[in-house]
Design an enzyme around this catalytic site. Sequence first.
Site, PDB file in Angstrom:
ATOM      1  CG  HIS A   1      -2.042  -0.986   1.134  1.00 54.64           C
ATOM      2  ND1 HIS A   1      -2.939  -0.987   0.288  1.00 54.64           N
ATOM      3  CD2 HIS A   1      -2.283  -1.914   2.058  1.00 54.64           C
ATOM      4  CE1 HIS A   1      -3.735  -1.951   0.362  1.00 54.64           C
ATOM      5  NE2 HIS A   1      -3.320  -2.585   1.542  1.00 54.64           N
TER       6      HIS A   1
ATOM      7  CG  ASP B   1      -2.878  -8.333   0.731  1.00 51.57           C
ATOM      8  OD1 ASP B   1      -2.140  -8.634   1.632  1.00 51.57           O
ATOM      9  OD2 ASP B   1      -3.911  -7.647   0.861  1.00 51.57           O
TER      10      ASP B   1
ATOM     11  CG  HIS C   1      -6.845  -5.412   1.606  1.00 51.41           C
ATOM     12  ND1 HIS C   1      -6.444  -6.007   2.822  1.00 51.41           N
ATOM     13  CD2 HIS C   1      -8.075  -4.835   2.036  1.00 51.41           C
ATOM     14  CE1 HIS C   1      -7.396  -6.142   3.819  1.00 51.41           C
ATOM     15  NE2 HIS C   1      -8.389  -5.381   3.328  1.00 51.41           N
TER      16      HIS C   1
ATOM     17  CG  ASP D   1      -4.909  -9.914   3.346  1.00 45.92           C
ATOM     18  OD1 ASP D   1      -4.689 -10.553   2.385  1.00 45.92           O
ATOM     19  OD2 ASP D   1      -4.687  -8.806   3.551  1.00 45.92           O
TER      20      ASP D   1
END
Length: 556
Positions: free
Chosen positions: A279, A315, A317, A406
């Site tokens: 991120h 991931d 996200h 995740d």
Amino acid sequence: MTRLNNGGSENHLHNGDSTPNSNAEDATKSAKEKRYSDMTLEDMYNTQYDFNDEDDDSDWEPFENHHVVEIVKWFCVNCTMVNLDDVDYCNQLDMQYFGCRCVVNIKKSGILKHGFFASPFSQEEGLPQNETEVAERQKGSCLQTIATDKSTAIGFDERMLLHEEVEMKSHPHPERPDRLRAIAASLSTAGIFPGRCHPILAREIKREELKMVHSLENIEAVELTSHILSSYFTPDTYANQYSARAARLAAGLCADLASAIYSGSAKNGFALVRPPGHHAGVKHSMGFCLHNNAAIAACAAQVAGAKKVLIVDWDVHHGNGTQEIFEKNKSVLYISLHRHEGGKFYPGTGAADEVGTMGAEGYCVNVPWSRGGVGDNDYVFAFQHAVLPIASEFAPDFTIISAGFDAARGDPLGCCDVTPAGYAQMTQMCGALSGGKLLVILEGGYNLRSISSSATAVIKVLLGESPQCNLDRIVPTKAGLRTVLEVLKIQKKYWPALELNFSKLQSEWGSYAFHHAKKQRRKRRLAAVPTWWKLGRKRLLYRVLCKQLHLQLKWC
């Protein structure tokens, strides 16, 4: 972070005239509406069990022998979810589907000592007998290869465990040092590391290397935290006085692993690092991430001689930082599979039509899932029909996996259903690219049992073990199929090899959709009777009950 400050309006209501009136009611209603509209996700979670109401309790008096009942509140070591009952196991997640199965506290949990090998129900420190035997057998088989099998490198340094949230809040932060401890415990119990894998020496990344990815302002902002006890880049991205060094160590390990793998000093590698990185963009640290480890590793591979680098990010996200860094770069292909849900899932970026800019269109490939609960079949199907065809046409010299776990079954943030076998299968698929020059970098993943079992499964593939998965029976969900078709439709203008896949899947859409619909119809038939029958039966039951009630009244 938005903080609730109810002092002004609430004190005014409680200290004013006790007689209710319309103005007071309107003010109370307005305060409640503003309170909930200003809440962050963390605030909503923390007030989920808020028993303090705003009613006037001035007329309440306790009983003479009133005993105060204390509400037991504890947080699951494995998934950090709150529990309010006086029980031994986490009851927030369905144990069979999500696989939480944790014990009350860290002293009774074996997860940090034995990793996922620890019994989910045992409160003893030792392993159950059957799991002990499995671990011993694995250790025995590993000891025979220690002298000869040093092909897979592991990047790890205990100083990264010092990066943790200082401020004590009402709920533990999901990105916590125990994530690395649980994975390290699993690898140690299995005899993989130390054992079959060899470590590389850790070093802190240099500023000149960071400037290849991040702006000077961002680098200095991270370094500044080393002089502050506790600080925040965003409401969920914390730092303490050790965080800057931890981030430099993580980035340095990833850079050196990339160089070692590309040069042939190691066959492949796994970066067991934190804080995560995907991120972190050019100018901003966010989403638990300080420096972008995958981007730094890609640049290090190119410095070592790689012409084209592939980054596969699974991931849950979207890696908005990685995409921002390389969206104008044709030498790096970024492919991300993530929950998107029309931009409603964090961070909101990563739609299928985000393909790159300024001549690098097609070098960003986003596979945005439209819902949660996505499992192995959808991921492997997307790999078969989108990821691998694009990656093969790109023909990378070096491959990096941004391996967030995740999306794993049981994760409290991702809420998806990928199993360790699914991650192992995707790793093997990526290993066939770039001559096996593959670096896996840890990103997210917040259920200790899920993240440790998934990471162990991935590393076993790096060591040469084959995952057990029948690729001939992969049938995606209807939503997953639609997502893949959408991606192929957009990307086929940049990657000609996709044209055939797109046409083939379109022609088979009917069969796939029929398979899914037939399955659902059968489930519905087993679960419920026809609607017309239920309505008819209820109407008859209503008449019978009315008649009985009429007779009872008549006899009274």
